[in-house]
Motif scaffolding. Sequence first.
Motif, PDB file in Angstrom:
ATOM      1  N   TRP A   1      -8.465   8.932  -3.954  1.00  0.00           N
ATOM      2  CA  TRP A   1      -9.362   8.328  -3.463  1.00  0.00           C
ATOM      3  C   TRP A   1     -10.629   9.350  -2.988  1.00  0.00           C
ATOM      4  O   TRP A   1     -10.279  10.365  -2.513  1.00  0.00           O
TER       5      TRP A   1
ATOM      6  N   ASP B   1     -19.930   2.685  -1.897  1.00  0.00           N
ATOM      7  CA  ASP B   1     -18.843   2.650  -1.466  1.00  0.00           C
ATOM      8  C   ASP B   1     -18.335   1.788  -0.418  1.00  0.00           C
ATOM      9  O   ASP B   1     -17.250   1.467  -0.334  1.00  0.00           O
TER      10      ASP B   1
ATOM     11  N   ASN C   1      -6.387   4.766 -10.170  1.00  0.00           N
ATOM     12  CA  ASN C   1      -6.805   3.807  -9.019  1.00  0.00           C
ATOM     13  C   ASN C   1      -7.705   3.138  -9.618  1.00  0.00           C
ATOM     14  O   ASN C   1      -7.962   3.003 -10.989  1.00  0.00           O
TER      15      ASN C   1
ATOM     16  N   ALA D   1      -7.093   4.887   4.672  1.00  0.00           N
ATOM     17  CA  ALA D   1      -6.851   6.024   3.615  1.00  0.00           C
ATOM     18  C   ALA D   1      -6.354   7.127   3.991  1.00  0.00           C
ATOM     19  O   ALA D   1      -5.086   7.611   3.348  1.00  0.00           O
TER      20      ALA D   1
ATOM     21  N   VAL E   1     -12.165   1.624  -9.566  1.00  0.00           N
ATOM     22  CA  VAL E   1     -13.476   1.710  -8.956  1.00  0.00           C
ATOM     23  C   VAL E   1     -14.240   0.499  -9.313  1.00  0.00           C
ATOM     24  O   VAL E   1     -14.030   0.000 -10.391  1.00  0.00           O
TER      25      VAL E   1
ATOM     26  N   SER F   1      -2.246   8.542   3.219  1.00  0.00           N
ATOM     27  CA  SER F   1      -2.284   9.765   2.060  1.00  0.00           C
ATOM     28  C   SER F   1      -1.333  10.939   2.476  1.00  0.00           C
ATOM     29  O   SER F   1      -1.016  11.162   3.551  1.00  0.00           O
TER      30      SER F   1
END
Length: 151
Positions: A77, A23, A111, A42, A113, A46
Motif C-alpha cells: 500500500w 487517496d 491489492n 495500515a 486501487v 503492516s
Amino acid sequence: MVKFVKSNRKLIERVAADMRQADIDEVWASHRHAPLESLTGAVSSSDYHAIVTFEGEPIAALGLRVGSYLSGEGVPWLLSTNAALKHKREFLTNTESVVSSMLDITPRLVNYVHADNKLSIRWLKWIGFTIDDPIESHLSKELFHKFHMTR
C-alpha cells in the motif's frame, strides 16, 4: 533527496493532513476511513512500513502486510501527499527499489486501487504491476482495479 524513514505518529499525522484527494477518496470508498484512521490502521497491520521524505518533508507513507507466508502473497500500500506531486521524478525513481524489496519478502504482491485514482494507476503501471479490469466494491459500489505483480 528521497529517504525512507521509520514511521512515527508525528510523521503519520503530517502525511494524513496533506493526503492527496484521490487517496482520501480511495480509502473512504474502500474502507470508509478518514486519512488518519486509514494510515494508522495500515501502519499497525503492516509487517513493513515507512514514511517517504524529500529533504526532510514527509511526502508519502507505504507498507506491506504479509497476507500469507504459505502462499507468498503480500498486500502493498502507498498513500501520498500533495507535496509528493512536486517531487514526482525523485519519488518514482526511488520507490521502484522498495517494491523489489517487498517482492523479496513475498514473491506475489496484490491489492486494489480506486478506478478514479489515475495517478496511482499510472505509477503502478510504471513500476510494472499488472492492472486488471475494474470490479465493483461490495462496500461502496465504486470501481476498483486489482493490481498484482509476481517475481
